[in-house]
Scaffold this active site. Structure first.
Site, PDB file in Angstrom:
ATOM      1  N   ARG A 127     -41.385  -7.405 -19.643  1.00 56.19           N
ATOM      2  CA  ARG A 127     -41.892  -8.241 -20.931  1.00 56.19           C
ATOM      3  C   ARG A 127     -40.505  -8.463 -21.730  1.00 56.19           C
ATOM      4  O   ARG A 127     -40.424  -7.884 -22.616  1.00 56.19           O
ATOM      5  CB  ARG A 127     -42.858  -7.308 -21.741  1.00 56.19           C
ATOM      6  CG  ARG A 127     -44.271  -7.192 -20.954  1.00 56.19           C
ATOM      7  CD  ARG A 127     -45.069  -6.241 -21.928  1.00 56.19           C
ATOM      8  NE  ARG A 127     -46.239  -5.827 -21.222  1.00 56.19           N
ATOM      9  CZ  ARG A 127     -46.948  -5.096 -21.634  1.00 56.19           C
ATOM     10  NH1 ARG A 127     -46.676  -4.108 -22.556  1.00 56.19           N
ATOM     11  NH2 ARG A 127     -47.944  -4.782 -20.899  1.00 56.19           N
ATOM     12  N   TYR A 152     -29.840  -6.091 -14.901  1.00 54.45           N
ATOM     13  CA  TYR A 152     -29.859  -6.853 -16.141  1.00 54.45           C
ATOM     14  C   TYR A 152     -28.239  -7.131 -16.272  1.00 54.45           C
ATOM     15  O   TYR A 152     -27.751  -6.220 -15.889  1.00 54.45           O
ATOM     16  CB  TYR A 152     -30.478  -6.203 -17.315  1.00 54.45           C
ATOM     17  CG  TYR A 152     -31.865  -6.027 -17.534  1.00 54.45           C
ATOM     18  CD1 TYR A 152     -32.396  -6.931 -18.255  1.00 54.45           C
ATOM     19  CD2 TYR A 152     -32.807  -5.119 -17.192  1.00 54.45           C
ATOM     20  CE1 TYR A 152     -33.735  -7.120 -18.388  1.00 54.45           C
ATOM     21  CE2 TYR A 152     -33.961  -4.807 -17.179  1.00 54.45           C
ATOM     22  CZ  TYR A 152     -34.479  -5.874 -17.975  1.00 54.45           C
ATOM     23  OH  TYR A 152     -35.953  -5.827 -18.313  1.00 54.45           O
ATOM     24  N   ARG A 163     -30.391  -3.211 -24.370  1.00 54.91           N
ATOM     25  CA  ARG A 163     -29.584  -3.615 -25.827  1.00 54.91           C
ATOM     26  C   ARG A 163     -29.117  -2.535 -26.519  1.00 54.91           C
ATOM     27  O   ARG A 163     -28.198  -2.892 -27.218  1.00 54.91           O
ATOM     28  CB  ARG A 163     -30.794  -4.681 -26.552  1.00 54.91           C
ATOM     29  CG  ARG A 163     -30.839  -5.898 -25.758  1.00 54.91           C
ATOM     30  CD  ARG A 163     -32.250  -6.855 -26.321  1.00 54.91           C
ATOM     31  NE  ARG A 163     -31.857  -6.847 -27.768  1.00 54.91           N
ATOM     32  CZ  ARG A 163     -32.899  -7.414 -28.633  1.00 54.91           C
ATOM     33  NH1 ARG A 163     -34.111  -7.739 -28.183  1.00 54.91           N
ATOM     34  NH2 ARG A 163     -32.674  -7.767 -30.006  1.00 54.91           N
ATOM     35  N   ASP A 180     -37.967  -9.841 -24.121  1.00 60.60           N
ATOM     36  CA  ASP A 180     -38.243 -10.171 -25.889  1.00 60.60           C
ATOM     37  C   ASP A 180     -37.861 -11.549 -25.915  1.00 60.60           C
ATOM     38  O   ASP A 180     -37.162 -12.323 -25.074  1.00 60.60           O
ATOM     39  CB  ASP A 180     -37.334  -9.288 -26.874  1.00 60.60           C
ATOM     40  CG  ASP A 180     -38.159  -7.929 -27.016  1.00 60.60           C
ATOM     41  OD1 ASP A 180     -39.184  -7.850 -26.826  1.00 60.60           O
ATOM     42  OD2 ASP A 180     -37.381  -6.629 -27.354  1.00 60.60           O
TER      43      ASP A 180
END
Lengths: 244, 244
Positions: B50, B110, B197, B52
């Site tokens: 999911r 990522y 993050r 953001d």
């Protein structure tokens, strides 16, 4: 009286190019008006290069003559706070009064970015030219070397600009492949109208097998625009640096 | 009945993230509705991750069960012709019926991209996080290695998601510097909410000298979110790949 040289980065996606045009939003006009707003003078901005609509710059150079007393190191942040977010002044410096962003330039470096895969890009779509045909990178690399040196580049020029001569010198050309991305870097003493995009389009045609590598010499010699490849899309082009 | 696995690239800038939400435009809802439009079935799309709002993907994976007979190789172009230009189906393949994009995943990769210079970006602004403070790259690199291995990452998790355990294994972490760009690649068996993050934000704080490299071990052990760095902006984050 001071002459201020600006180094400018911009995303050309939302503009009708660098050059001021009636009833169209141009990068030149926006920066010029922002400087006028800052200095309260009727200054004239001189750009090194008239990039087309959709073309980007990492290092466009422009200069203006001003009487204003603002310290040069404060100019970038003063302008950036008023400019739209897709135009950023990277640097400002005071230069001799005879410096002219266009006429004093001795060379320019451009990059051209091709995304070579079947599906179109979702990411970075404003910064690449998409080519869905399988490109032969080694052939493109070989072909690129024929552009090196001093040639009459009439075959690689769009009509629409008046220049005294079509002779230009390409001092460096480099092709780099990183997965689906093919990146062209090209450096020379100057470029004709659409010259980098026509060279990029011709190299794409070489990669697709529509033009043979060894015919580049012939195409240059022919001075015939119809023999070179298509003008590749604006989005792939970026003015990397201007030399003085 | 067939189970179709999609590999998806998207630019998250204009969306409220992957997950369907009432009255907000989500990537999941758009793709799901496009598939429903194609198959005329009430299909349910299952995404691996999911992401953001503002987060991008080069290799998001999703799957759906369908009765429709369309050949799998035709699915990408059939969907792409109806999808907005910032969402692209890169690939479709038929997988066993028990394949589940989320639960079958064994790892993810990522990237996080930082633009480290004083002036904000004009180019690529939706794809980077801007940091105007001078970052010590070597310290960031050293600090990054402490994340490797199996740890309880409670200190690197935002509240708002319920997970059984905060223990995750980071199998690879890499920092690359190319002029003004610092790029973080991180791979692991799974990531907590905002974990990449917060790790990126912590590494930025290390680079700025606000957190010492050697305190990373302590911060992990503390399980205290307040001791880790800020949550770095969404724009720098990209889901590169999902492993099965």
């Amino acid at each position: 009286m001071r002459n201020i040289k600006l180094t400018i980065e911009y995303d050309g996606s939302s503009y009708f190019g660098w050059q001021r045009q009636p009833n169209k939003i141009s990068i030149e006009a926006i920066i010029e008006e922002t400087i006028q707003d800052l200095t309260k003078e009727d200054i004239k901005l001189i750009g090194s290069s008239r990039t087309d609509s959709g073309v980007h710059a990492k290092g466009q150079v422009a200069n203006f003559i001003t009487e204003c007393k603002i310290p040069v190191f404060k100019i970038p942040s003063a302008l950036n706070s008023k400019l739209p977010i897709d135009i950023v002044i990277l640097d400002a410096e005071e230069v001799p009064l005879d410096f002219h962003a266009r006429y004093s330039s001795v060379g320019k470096r451009y990059s051209y970015t091709i995304l070579n895969r079947i599906t179109p890009p979702a990411l970075y779509k404003n910064y690449v030219a998409h080519c869905k045909y399988d490109l032969d990178f080694e052939k493109m690399k070989k072909a690129s070397k024929y552009f090196l040196g001093t040639h009459d580049f009439s075959a690689f020029k769009s009509t629409g600009s008046s220049v005294k001569t079509s002779i230009r010198t390409i001092s460096d050309i480099e092709l780099i492949k990183d997965e689906e991305i093919i990146k062209l870097y090209i450096e020379g003493d100057g470029f004709l109208y659409n010259m980098v995009r026509i060279i990029a389009g011709t190299l794409i045609d070489v990669g697709r097998g529509r033009i043979s590598c060894d015919s580049i010499e012939d195409i240059i010699r022919s001075k015939d625009r119809k023999r070179a490849g298509q003008t590749a899309p604006a989005s792939g082009l970026c003015l990397e640096r201007v030399y003085y």
